[in-house]
Enzyme design. Structure first.
Site, PDB file in Angstrom:
ATOM      1  N   ASP A   1     -10.130   5.640  -2.627  1.00 13.01           N
ATOM      2  CA  ASP A   1      -8.984   6.202  -3.334  1.00 13.01           C
ATOM      3  C   ASP A   1      -9.478   6.830  -4.630  1.00 13.01           C
ATOM      4  O   ASP A   1     -10.682   6.984  -4.846  1.00 13.01           O
ATOM      5  CB  ASP A   1      -7.916   5.137  -3.574  1.00 13.01           C
TER       6      ASP A   1
ATOM      7  N   GLU B   1       0.818  -1.209   0.000  1.00 14.97           N
ATOM      8  CA  GLU B   1       0.000   0.000   0.000  1.00 14.97           C
ATOM      9  C   GLU B   1       0.859   1.269   0.000  1.00 14.97           C
ATOM     10  O   GLU B   1       0.532   2.248  -0.663  1.00 14.97           O
ATOM     11  CB  GLU B   1      -0.948   0.009   1.206  1.00 14.97           C
TER      12      GLU B   1
ATOM     13  N   TYR C   1      -7.159   6.302   3.733  1.00 16.91           N
ATOM     14  CA  TYR C   1      -7.275   5.219   2.745  1.00 16.91           C
ATOM     15  C   TYR C   1      -6.374   4.042   3.104  1.00 16.91           C
ATOM     16  O   TYR C   1      -6.813   2.881   3.130  1.00 16.91           O
ATOM     17  CB  TYR C   1      -6.929   5.704   1.329  1.00 16.91           C
TER      18      TYR C   1
END
Length: 339
Positions: A132, A33, A114
């Site tokens: 996102d 991520e 997020y």
């Protein structure tokens, strides 16, 4: 069929097979991520595998030096992500384990709303909706929402809608992956495949001919230009470099002698250096989020080491690859080889 069910059906056939989706290891998921925050999957994939090979656990990453992490990150840009990654690895080790609640995950350096939701969902099955760029686009188009996504009102509206749509079965993580893939593969920013879209009959933007207009984002970023002159100073197998300090672009990375435009008029030595140097490249353009850089690159070969500002050091030219450098400097070093 509901929005969520239709999306999951599409995902079963079209979802991407990504290595970090084959594990519930929070370290591997968190690493992916952070890498993908400002990077496309096809580029980030190689970096994720490289980091996992070199530092397979968060303890291993925490034990690395910042220089080592920056060097491995080289080429990905947005280097604050690498520094935050390293700092957060040490946070996690200090905690004794990877945090397993969304509030605790959010406390990690470099982790926003997020990223916290993504890690919580993918690693721990927590029903937290991700929002996102892909999610903004899919929801804005399907539901015809023209509230700007970069306003407080817009962020709250989309976050609430995303959470309402999140199904608890078969799994929230699968739905989150589905809507992100749908935005990345089907409902793309440019030329979305509307004709083959499973939402063609319910998409409000398609019905109203507003696909290209949504989502709405207010333009708030002022892009400025910056002109740089780099001098590659070489002396008997050694070169002069310095580490960039905090408070500017590329913090912690290394670069050759830098002369900015204002120094040419303010400091006599700067113009003299250029007179004695060989021009290698002119007006090399490099685009960052909030500014456009134009750089000239010179080679200055000397027999004795010149007096340079105190923050420059001399290293063996053969060891230059051991130092993490901005992508622009890599471009300019290529011009040195070409010459």
């Amino acid at each position: 069929m509901s929005f969520s069910s239709t999306l999951l059906t599409w995902y079963q056939e079209h979802g991407r097979d990504l290595p970090w989706r084959q594990t519930h290891d929070p370290y591997a998921i968190w690493l992916s991520e952070i890498i993908l925050q400002q990077t496309q999957v096809k580029q980030g994939w190689d970096y994720w595998e490289r980091f996992m090979r070199r530092w397979p656990t968060v303890e291993a990453l925490a034990a690395a030096t910042e220089d080592e992490v920056l060097r491995e990150w080289q080429g990905l840009g947005y280097y604050s992500r690498a520094r935050n990654l390293h700092f957060a690895a040490r946070q996690i080790v200090a905690m004794g384990r990877f945090p397993d609640t969304i509030n605790a995950i959010r406390q990690l350096k470099g982790v926003g709303e997020y990223t916290a939701a993504a890690i919580a969902s993918f690693a721990f099955g927590i029903p937290a909706a991700v929002v996102d760029g892909n999610v903004y686009r899919v929801l804005a188009r399907h539901f015809g929402i023209d509230t700007p996504i970069n306003t407080t009102e817009g962020k709250k509206l989309f976050a609430t809608l995303a959470q309402e749509l999140l199904p608890l079965t078969p799994s929230p993580s699968q739905y989150n992956q589905a809507i992100m893939d749908f935005g990345a593969l089907q409902c793309t920013p440019q030329s979305p495949n509307c004709i083959a879209c499973p939402f063609i009959e319910t998409c409000q933007a398609f019905r109203e001919g507003k696909v290209s207009e949504l989502p709405v984002k207010l333009k708030t970023l002022k892009v400025t230009e910056r002109h740089l002159i780099y001098i590659y100073v070489r002396c008997k197998g050694y070169v002069a470099i310095r580490r960039r300090s905090a408070g500017d672009i590329w913090q912690g990375l290394w670069e050759p002698l830098l002369i900015e435009n204002e120094q040419l008029t303010a400091e006599k030595w700067a113009s003299q250096v250029i007179v004695n140097s060989q021009l290698l490249a002119k007006q090399v353009k490099h685009v960052l989020t909030h500014r456009v850089l134009y750089a000239d690159f010179y080679l200055w070969e000397v027999e004795t080491r010149p007096q340079l500002p105190d923050d420059y050091i001399w290293i063996k030219e053969s060891e230059l690859d051991d130092y993490a450098k901005p992508r622009l400097i890599e471009k300019l070093l290529t011009s040195l080889l070409d010459s």
